[in-house]
Structures are given as structure tokens and as C-alpha cells.
Design an enzyme around this catalytic site. Structure first.
Site, PDB file in Angstrom:
ATOM      1  N   ASP A  78      -5.755  -3.786  -2.254  1.00  0.00           N
ATOM      2  CA  ASP A  78      -4.643  -3.485  -1.422  1.00  0.00           C
ATOM      3  C   ASP A  78      -4.044  -4.793  -0.671  1.00  0.00           C
ATOM      4  O   ASP A  78      -4.764  -5.689  -0.157  1.00  0.00           O
ATOM      5  CB  ASP A  78      -5.412  -2.557  -0.135  1.00  0.00           C
ATOM      6  CG  ASP A  78      -4.387  -2.207   0.783  1.00  0.00           C
ATOM      7  OD1 ASP A  78      -3.159  -2.424   1.254  1.00  0.00           O
ATOM      8  OD2 ASP A  78      -4.675  -0.978   1.366  1.00  0.00           O
ATOM      9  N   SER A 124       0.900  -1.280  -0.088  1.00  0.00           N
ATOM     10  CA  SER A 124       0.131   0.102   0.152  1.00  0.00           C
ATOM     11  C   SER A 124       0.807   1.352   0.026  1.00  0.00           C
ATOM     12  O   SER A 124       1.612   1.434  -0.975  1.00  0.00           O
ATOM     13  CB  SER A 124      -1.032  -0.071   1.024  1.00  0.00           C
ATOM     14  OG  SER A 124      -2.127   0.885   1.226  1.00  0.00           O
TER      15      SER A 124
END
Length: 274
Positions: A155, A43
Site C-alpha cells: 500500500d 490505494s
């Protein structure tokens, strides 16, 4: 020499804007002569990691994420599968990184993503760079997922928020930086606050084994004072990373754990040879 371990590696967690603390940590490590030669990230850790692997020094990465262009990376609209798209993030990467390929990076970089079709996380280190970094940073529901080769990716933090295992066998000393410090909260009110708290508590469970793989773990508790989207407070978050890494290094030298002290001293002494 193929298969040779580098001295230092670093794994950077996800955490939205809190991941800007990674930049402060990297700068402090370099101050003490520790410059990672391999990096993994999830991320925001993947975004910071990609710029670092591309050769940008920490202070320049801070300027990139503090700039108006990056600050306005959130393009609010209402697509079918997410509230926000990642176009502005890609624009910055295209502008700042010479080539859209892992092979163009100056140091090896490993990026964690979650494949929603298979239900498994994947580690990417070859091929097109930008698509995997964007996928790694696509928080479910909030950001549009990335469709790559017919698969839907989001993610990496959903299943692997601290990708330490991906580089554990490639470095002698592994430093982990986890910016999602969790603890009791006096008040949890509002839809966004509740949603963020749930997501953070959920992904907290997948970092426990990863933490154990790290020789050193930097986990700034002050990072919890910032939200996922506090990019307007980039410099404050950066300072949190600097302060905690300074404190951690000082504590390591003052610790009664002689073995850890000797390992850190050994690492500092040999860094220039790597």
C-alpha cells in the site's frame, strides 16, 4: 505541448472502502464544471483514479464498486504473507479497462506504492497499469504484497497516502481529497478496530505536507464512520463524498477569504477552455 500545465489536477488518498467517497467528490466537481485532467491516487484512491483516468464517469465507477462482483473482491484465505489476495480486484480491472498499460488511459494517472525492500515510496505512471494499482491497494498484512521485478510492494498509503507532490507541478489548481479524517474516538475495542485505528493514525502523519501542496482540500469527517472493508455501504459512502464537496464549494463562495473565492471563480470560468 510538452510540459504545459493542465488547469485542474486531483490527488485521491487511500482509505479502503472510505475511498468510495472520492466518486461522490468527482461527480460534484463535474457538476460545477470542474473536470480534472490529471490524477494521482493511493490505494482505493488509485483504484478510483485508474477507472476515472480510463474514461469512466463517476456514476459508472460507483456501479462498478457497488456491483456484486466488486463487493465480493475480498477472497478470504490464508497465504503465507497476507490474509486476503487481490485476484478479484484484478478481474474487475481486466474486464473494465481496455488495456493493461498507463499509456492507454485517457488522462495522465500517477500511482503511489511502497517498496518494502528499499523502504521508500515510488510513483508509477508508465508501463503495466494493473500491477501497480494492485500494489498501491495492498494493505500490509491484510492483503498479499505484490512482487514486481524482484521487489516487494505494498500500500502506497504507508508512506504517501496523498500523492499531491507527484502532480503539483503539472496543474494550475490542485484539489486534494483525503478520506481518512482522524479525531478523538470514544471507544476503541476489538483487534480489528485497534489495528485499523493504529494504521490510520500512523499514516496520518505522512499527509500533512501533502495537504499544504493542495489549493483546495476536501476532507469529509463523516467518512470516519465507515471501516476499511465497508464496501457493502458503497452508496452511503459515495453520498458522504457528494455532501462534503457540495458543502465545501458552498463554503468557498461564502468565505471571507476573497482571494480563494476569486481563484475558484477563475477556475470555473476557464475550465471549459482546457
Amino acid at each position: 505541448m510538452p510540459g504545459k500545465k493542465v488547469r485542474f489536477g486531483i490527488a485521491l488518498s487511500g482509505g479502503g472502502a472510505r475511498g468510495i467517497a472520492h466518486i461522490g467528490v468527482l461527480e460534484t466537481l463535474e457538476k460545477y464544471g470542474i473536470k480534472p485532467k490529471i490524477i494521482s491516487g493511493t490505494s482505493m484512491g488509485a483504484i478510483v483514479g485508474a477507472f476515472y483516468a480510463a474514461g469512466y464517469p463517476p456514476k459508472e465507477i460507483l456501479e462498478i464498486v457497488s456491483s456484486r462482483k466488486f463487493h465480493k473482491l475480498i477472497n478470504w484465505h490464508l497465504p503465507f504473507s497476507g490474509l486476503i489476495d487481490m485476484d478479484k480486484v484484478q478481474e474487475v480491472m481486466v474486464e473494465k479497462i481496455e488495456k493493461d498499460d498507463f499509456s492507454a488511459l485517457k488522462i495522465p494517472f500517477y500511482c503511489a506504492v511502497t517498496n518494502l525492500n528499499s523502504g521508500l515510496f515510488e510513483i508509477k505512471s508508465k508501463g503495466k497499469l494493473f500491477q501497480w494499482v494492485l500494489a498501491s491497494a495492498s494493505i500490509p498484512v491484510v492483503f498479499e504484497p505484490q512482487i514486481i521485478d524482484g521487489q516487494t510492494y505494498v500500500d502506497g498509503g504507508l508512506l504517501n497516502n496523498l500523492p499531491a507532490a507527484s502532480i503539483r507541478d503539472k496543474c494550475e489548481v490542485l484539489i486534494g481529497v483525503h478520506v481518512n479524517h482522524n479525531g478523538p474516538e470514544d471507544e476503541v475495542k476489538g483487534l480489528m478496530t485497534v489495528a485499523e485505528r493504529c494504521f490510520r493514525l500512523g499514516i496520518a502523519q505522512n499527509v500533512e505536507e501533502s495537504k499544504k501542496l493542495c489549493d483546495f482540500l476536501i476532507e469529509p469527517p463523516e467518512a470516519r464512520d465507515f471501516t476499511t472493508f465497508n464496501f457493502n455501504k458503497a452508496r452511503e459512502i459515495y453520498e458522504v463524498g457528494k455532501r462534503e464537496s457540495e458543502r465545501y464549494i458552498a463554503h468557498a463562495f461564502d468565505s471571507v477569504d476573497l482571494e480563494k473565492i476569486l481563484e475558484l471563480q477563475k477556475s470555473l470560468a476557464k475550465n471549459t477552455k482546457n
